[in-house]
Each structure stands twice: as C-alpha cells, then as structure tokens.
Design an enzyme around this catalytic site. Structure first.
Site, PDB file in Angstrom:
ATOM      1  CB  SER A   3      20.484  33.354 -19.464  1.00  0.00           C
ATOM      2  OG  SER A   3      20.919  32.078 -19.084  1.00  0.00           O
TER       3      SER A   3
ATOM      4  CE  LYS B 241       4.089  25.183 -25.913  1.00  0.00           C
ATOM      5  NZ  LYS B 241       4.909  25.127 -27.154  1.00  0.00           N
TER       6      LYS B 241
ATOM      7  CB  VAL C 186      17.381  29.036 -22.909  1.00  0.00           C
ATOM      8  CG1 VAL C 186      16.916  30.038 -23.939  1.00  0.00           C
ATOM      9  CG2 VAL C 186      18.387  28.079 -23.522  1.00  0.00           C
TER      10      VAL C 186
ATOM     11  N   GLY D 288      16.777  27.542 -11.636  1.00  0.00           N
ATOM     12  CA  GLY D 288      17.235  27.223 -12.987  1.00  0.00           C
ATOM     13  C   GLY D 288      17.897  28.421 -13.644  1.00  0.00           C
TER      14      GLY D 288
ATOM     15  CB  VAL E 111       0.553  29.002 -23.608  1.00  0.00           C
ATOM     16  CG1 VAL E 111      -0.102  28.832 -24.979  1.00  0.00           C
ATOM     17  CG2 VAL E 111       0.073  27.916 -22.667  1.00  0.00           C
TER      18      VAL E 111
ATOM     19  CD  GLU F 212       0.740  35.625 -20.986  1.00  0.00           C
ATOM     20  OE1 GLU F 212      -0.147  36.226 -20.384  1.00  0.00           O
ATOM     21  OE2 GLU F 212       0.535  34.944 -22.014  1.00  0.00           O
TER      22      GLU F 212
ATOM     23  CB  VAL G 259       6.768  47.751 -10.140  1.00  0.00           C
ATOM     24  CG1 VAL G 259       6.316  46.920 -11.331  1.00  0.00           C
ATOM     25  CG2 VAL G 259       8.281  47.716 -10.000  1.00  0.00           C
TER      26      VAL G 259
END
EC number: 1.1.1.3
Lengths: 433, 433
Positions: free
Chosen positions: B17, B206, B14, B11, B133, B130, B34
C-alpha cells in the site's frame, strides 16, 4: 572504448595524497567494479621542491596547468587544490576539453555550483562533488538517490568538525571557548585563522549545497543566515545542560510550500535528538522526509582518507557513466525558485537569558508581557546573579514564530525590570514535535 | 523503448500500500527523474473480500499469479507478500519471464539470496532488495556504492526495531521485559508471536545480508550465531548502566584476513558508542572501513512508507538500468569463500556476573584464576546479595579471546567460592579501542 581511464589531479595536498593511496591500495577491487584500469596521469602542483608523503612517479608532477587540462589522454579531472577563482577557471577549461570533473571544494560549489553544472551539462560532462560536504559521509548521493521518491522537509546538519570538537570540549569538560579552540588547533582540527569555521561560514557553504539538492531549488550562499560560536559562554552551555539540552552549531534547511529557510546557528538541541549524541570532530546530517521520516548519516567530516573515499565514489560513478555513455545527465534543473521564508513563518522554540532586577513583580511583569504577545513557556529557571540586586531568568519558549519572538525581545528591552538581554538561542525540541 | 514502465505487485499489505501511495504522490518527480511514466498494472492478492486502505482501481486486483508473472505488459515485479517458499517460486518464474524483481523480503534473501541472484544474472534481470534491511535506511546501496574504494572490517547493527524498543523501555524506564514486550505489542511494534524478533532470528537474517555485501563473501544464514533478549533481566541492565554501558541487541559482522564472524547477541555498549544513542524502534548500522573510518546510517527500520521509499529507490534504479540497457550487471561474485573465525581469534570485552560465597578469599581466588589465564579487568563491582552468605561480583574484562574467556568460565564453575555464573555478555568498549 579505452580499457583504462586516466585521471588528472589538480593539487597534491591532504586529499590528493589520499586519492593516490586509495587507487594504489584498491586497484584490484576498482578494476573489478568498473571493468577497466584507473591511472593517475598528471598531477598539477605549485611547488616542485616540496617534500611529499606519497609514493608517486615524480615525472607525473607538473606546474603547468595545460599539461593536465589540455592533455588528450586524461578523461577525468579531480580538483583538490582549493580556492575558488583559479579552481573555477580550471574547471571551466576542463569542461571545454570535454573532461569530467570531480571536486572536493565546497567553497567553489557553494559559490559557483549552478554555473559549473550548466557548463558541465552543455559539454555532456559529469560534475560530482560528494566530498564537498561532510567528507566521508555519502550524504549527497543519499539525498539525490536514496530518498528520491520522497519529499524532504528538513535537513539539519552538524557539518563542521572544528566547531563540533570545540563545543564537545565545552559541553563535556567545561573547557572555555578559547582553550577548546587552542586544543583544536593543536590537534589539527582548526586552522591558524579559524574564522571560516567558528563564524559558521564553512557550515553555511555546506548547507547551501545540501539545501539545493534536498529541495531541488536555487538557493544561493548569500541566502544563508549565519551565526557562529565565538560569542558562546560556558555559563549558557551549563544552563542549557541543566534544562536537558546540548549546544551544537546546527545548519538548518527547511522547506515548506516552496518557502525555504537556510541558516547556521548555535542551537540548544534536546538530548533526545539524534544529533545531540554526535561528538568531537564527527559530522552528521539529519534528514526528515515526508515518507521516510527521520534518518541520519554520521561519519568523519574531514581527513585525508575519508574525504578521498568520497572522491573515489565519484570517480567510480563517472567511469560507470563513461562505460554506459550517459555522462552529463545527472543535473536536475531546480524545481522551483526559492522564496526565503518570512519571519512570521519561521517556527521554533527559543532559549532566552535575561538579567533582571531582583525585585517583587519582576517575573510577573515579564510573564505578563509574554502572555500579551501569546508566547508561552516550556521551562523557566531563575538563578540569583553574582551581581547584587540582579537575578538571571532563563526562559525556554514553546514553538513560536521568529517575528513574534523578536517583537517580544524588543518590548522586553523597554521593561524597567529587565536590566539586559544576556543571550538568546534557537532550541530544537524533542524529535516528536 | 516504451515510454512507460509497468509494475506488478505481489502482495498488498502494509508495504505494498505504501508503494502505491508513493507512486501516486510523486508521479511528477518520478517522471522527472527517470524520464518515463510508472504504473501499477496488476496486483496479486490472496483475499479479494478484504477491505484495503488504499486508493486503487479494483480491476487491477487478481488472485491468479500468472496474470502478474506472465503478463507481457509488466516489466518489474515488486514482491511484498512475505514468506519464503512461494515467494521464491514466483520470483524464479518472474526471471524466466525476463522481469526485474524488487523485494522487501529479508527472510527470502537471507535464505535464497545467492540462488536468486544467479537466476537474475542468467536472465539479465535486476534483483534489488534495499528494503529488506533496516527499512528506510539506504544502507545496502551505501555499502555497495558509497564505500566501494574502501575495505570494510566491521559492521555493527541495531537492525531489529522490536527488540530495540523493548530494550529502550527496560533501560530508560526500568520496565520489565514482559511489560515492555506487551507495550510493544500494543503499539504494533511486536507481533503476537514475537519469537523471530526477540530471539534474534530477524536480526540474524539482516546480518547475513549485510555481511555478504560488506565483505563480498558467501556467508550463509546458518553461519550466523544467534542469541536473543528474552532472558535478559533488569538487574543486569542496571548494573551495566552503573558501569557506563547500554544494553542493545547488536548484530556483529567482522572480517579480518578472510575470517568472518557474524553474530547477533545482547551486548553492553559503551555509552560513547554512536549506536548507544539509538533509541526506541529506530535502526542504525555502524560501518567501520579502513579508509573512511566510522560511519553510521540511522533511520526507521520498518513501517509502510519508510519501507516503501526503499522499494521505490530500487524501482528507480531498475528503470534507469532499463533505459541504459544495463540490467542484471550489478551482481558481484563473492571475492572469497568465508572461513568462520575460530574462537581464539574472536576478541572482545566481556561482562561476567557471579554469585559467590561471601567469605574471605573469594575475590582473591577468582582473581588468581583469571590472572593465571591471563585475563585482566577493566572494572570490578561487588554488591552484597539479597541471598544470605552470598555476594554478587561483576567483572568487565579487557579485550580477550572468546576461547580464553570460555575456558575461564569453565574453570570458574569448578571453584568452591563460586556459587553460580549468573550471566555473561559481550561488551563493546569505547570506539577508540
């Protein structure tokens, strides 16, 4: 790998007792989370005669630090004794003995954080201090983990419960500063000597810690500008209220282009700001990140069990790191050397209260001066003063630099129509600004 | 060990991107955090002709899912395509190919969370969500990490930005529901078909996710009781305001003695409650833990970059786990089988608005009935109605069981003096209660 982890406690006060209670009450869940048992092995105390409100095998108590710090069975030291010099000394010893350290001691971390982190890193030990800022609020981990792919520009915090309690009483019930402080002392929210709280020093220590983490910089405690609340008057709070503001003691940490400004000051917050609704002894930290936008973490800033939950979250992290064999790796060298933002780069709104001679042309003279200095107003409020021939005028400026504002204050004092500058405070406007 | 980690995106809307932007803008800090580089390797899209507002090598785009899911170079799949059946199918395939998965898809996790976690665990893969919600608020990690040595009794959330925006407009500007919805649609806060938001379904998903994590239980989406805001009238909001309440769409998750109650309902919140100050499109989750007390996490619930920061915090966790070799270990089997709290164990205050015949003895008859049922009032407000011979009476009860309250409603309808029950809402009182 050992199948249990042993903790040595330094101190058995309010927070220490909370830690013991949490371990007892949540042993099953703890084992489930970390995969091994957790035990208190030794507890360093000062006074063996003192009666303590905690269930604990009395033979674990000792007055000899070596029995904790040099005990080969102990893996993790939890420092909840307070104070700075002795605590620092003990913690450095603990690292030499390859023990991980968790502390709730903000004074210590604000002063010696970088030195202690170096020592921890050299010994491949963990050093965590979630409980040192805003008690039960997981803000340090929130800053260093949750917002890691972001760039944080601003942290604003109500990080001292005592002053927030006092200001709430003054704001909402019209209590005087003195009475509110007395009430806070009665309720145990303020110490007998409240200086560190009311003069902003406690908040300054927390802001130093927060700004180091948020901006990954090397800010020192002495870089933090501090103003307390002991000179605030009810009349200023009430004028502010009329103008739509709530007075709070705010810790600011701003970072723009490696310029860092960290301060603690009484501030008129717009009622629309999320921090304005944080009342009584509660703490909250507002974080403005480039990508995430505005977030806020709210909760109890102190107290036995809330603070102990923060200590325990650190304990769990240390144990997880032990089981993974990755202790001592969380330290991030400061990304840059901080430069303190100069006054011409510090922008905010300002509240200014003047006693002026109540004569024709007074407002005009003052307005003219501000106009010449290119400072404009969002709000003006003129009130007849109780003193004859005087009036009070309150200005709330638009955003302007601190340098300009201070210059204007200097010029104002020389104006004939200005009797005196009564007070001035920083104003943080609507969150959209 | 590879010295870079490759991501496959499902996908490119919004959130997708936003993820690409954050990786580009924070590459240096990411590598620092990392210890290896992070790259987007392939992006699955539906429509290759669509013009996209993102800087990306066009050759990375593909319409063939296998080029992402079966690509041996890809380590981590980030699912931001939405929908449930196809997303579920792709994610199960990803686990079979031993790829870790991060998703922002609340519908998917609410419906298939336990099944997907099983599959992840079997394949020693991570599954993090994460972003599913409350967008930019790190609440899931806050629940599962920060408060781990605590027992959470209650989670209350404003977890839908659309409805919170609409209610803020209605509360503060007296806008009608229809106009506020229209405004939300114009600003992009509401979909053309707003059903899932305004009927509370989005919030219910949620809350199912939050309650599973908070209580470590096996609550299903169908266990969540849902009421939306589409029937709310301005007059109720205004009466509530007079009584000191703010109307919010609240998700409740309560757990006492393994009895769990999860619901979404329009609720009058005391203005003193921290959630009452959460305005516009913002989200907040209030958590009440046995040890920590009250905490609240506040922030943007949606938006490209805020949601992408949550995805990126998951990406960083997956990579850290990869480097430590500990993927697929975060799953906690539910501690207990949930029992839905029966109505006689559900306690709250209630707001009740009645149309009554404006005659002597009306209030007395109603009071008598409540008294017999052992329900007492905190507040009563009587207003002449615009309809002749009628009056409106508003009651706010003290805390009482839902069973008792529903029985009282049933009896009330049979009273002669009661013309009709106009509306009734849950009330959450002062936080001290």
């Amino acid at each position: 790998m050992k199948n249990d982890v042993s903790i040595g406690l330094l101190g058995l006060g309010v927070v220490g007792s909370g830690v013991i209670k949490l371990i007892e009450n949540h042993r099953k869940e703890l084992v489930h989370q970390v995969g091994c048992d957790v035990n208190i092995k030794r507890v360093l105390i000062r006074d063996p005669e003192k009666i303590r409100n905690v269930q604990l095998d009395q033979t674990l108590l000792t007055t000899d630090p070596d029995e904790v710090l040099k005990n080969p069975e102990i893996d993790v030291i939890v420092e909840v004794m307070g104070g700075t010099e002795q605590a620092r000394h003990y913690i450095l010893e603990a690292f030499q003995a390859k023990k991980h350290v968790i502390t709730a001691n903000k004074d210590l971390i604000a002063l010696y954080g970088p030195e202690l982190e170096d020592a921890a890193s050299r010994n491949q030990c963990d050093l965590f201090y979630e409980a040192s800022v805003a008690g039960g609020i997981p803000i340090l981990r929130g800053l260093s983990d949750g917002l890691v792919s972001d760039r944080i520009h601003q942290v604003m915090g109500i990080v001292n419960g005592t002053t927030n309690y006092i200001l709430t009483k003054m704001n909402e019930e019209g209590t005087t500063y003195e009475d509110a402080l007395k009430k806070a002392q009665e309720l145990g929210f303020a110490e007998a000597d409240p200086t560190a709280d009311v003069e902003g020093l406690d908040a300054a220590r927390k802001m130093a810690i927060l700004s180091r983490l948020a901006f990954s910089t090397d800010i020192e405690l002495e870089d933090v500008e501090v103003n307390g609340i002991s000179n605030l008057t009810l009349s200023d709070l009430q004028y502010g209220k009329q103008l739509g503001y709530t007075m709070k003691l705010i810790g600011f940490a701003n970072c723009h282009n490696q310029n860092v400004e960290v301060s603690v000051q009484p501030t008129f917050l717009s009622n629309e700001h999320p921090l304005a609704a944080v009342k009584n002894e509660y703490n909250a930290v507002y974080v403005n990140g480039e990508a995430v936008g505005e977030t806020m973490f709210y909760g109890p800033g102190a107290g036995s069990l809330p603070t102990a939950t923060a200590v325990m979250s650190d304990v769990i992290n240390v144990i997880k790191n032990m089981r993974l064999g990755v202790n001592g790796r969380q330290f991030i060298k400061p990304r840059f050397k901080s430069v303190i933002t100069p006054p011409d780069q510090r922008f905010s709104q300002h509240y200014l209260r003047l006693d002026v001679r109540d004569e024709a042309g007074a407002l005009s003279a003052i307005s003219h001066l501000f106009n010449e200095m290119d400072i404009s107003f969002e709000r003006v409020l003129q009130i007849p003063s109780s003193k004859s021939n005087l009036a009070e005028i309150i200005f709330v400026t638009h955003r302007t630099s601190l340098e300009k504002f201070e210059k204007a204050m200097f010029e104002l004092e020389r104006l004939n129509v200005v009797e005196s500058i009564h007070s001035s405070y920083r104003v943080e406007g609507d969150v959209e600004e």
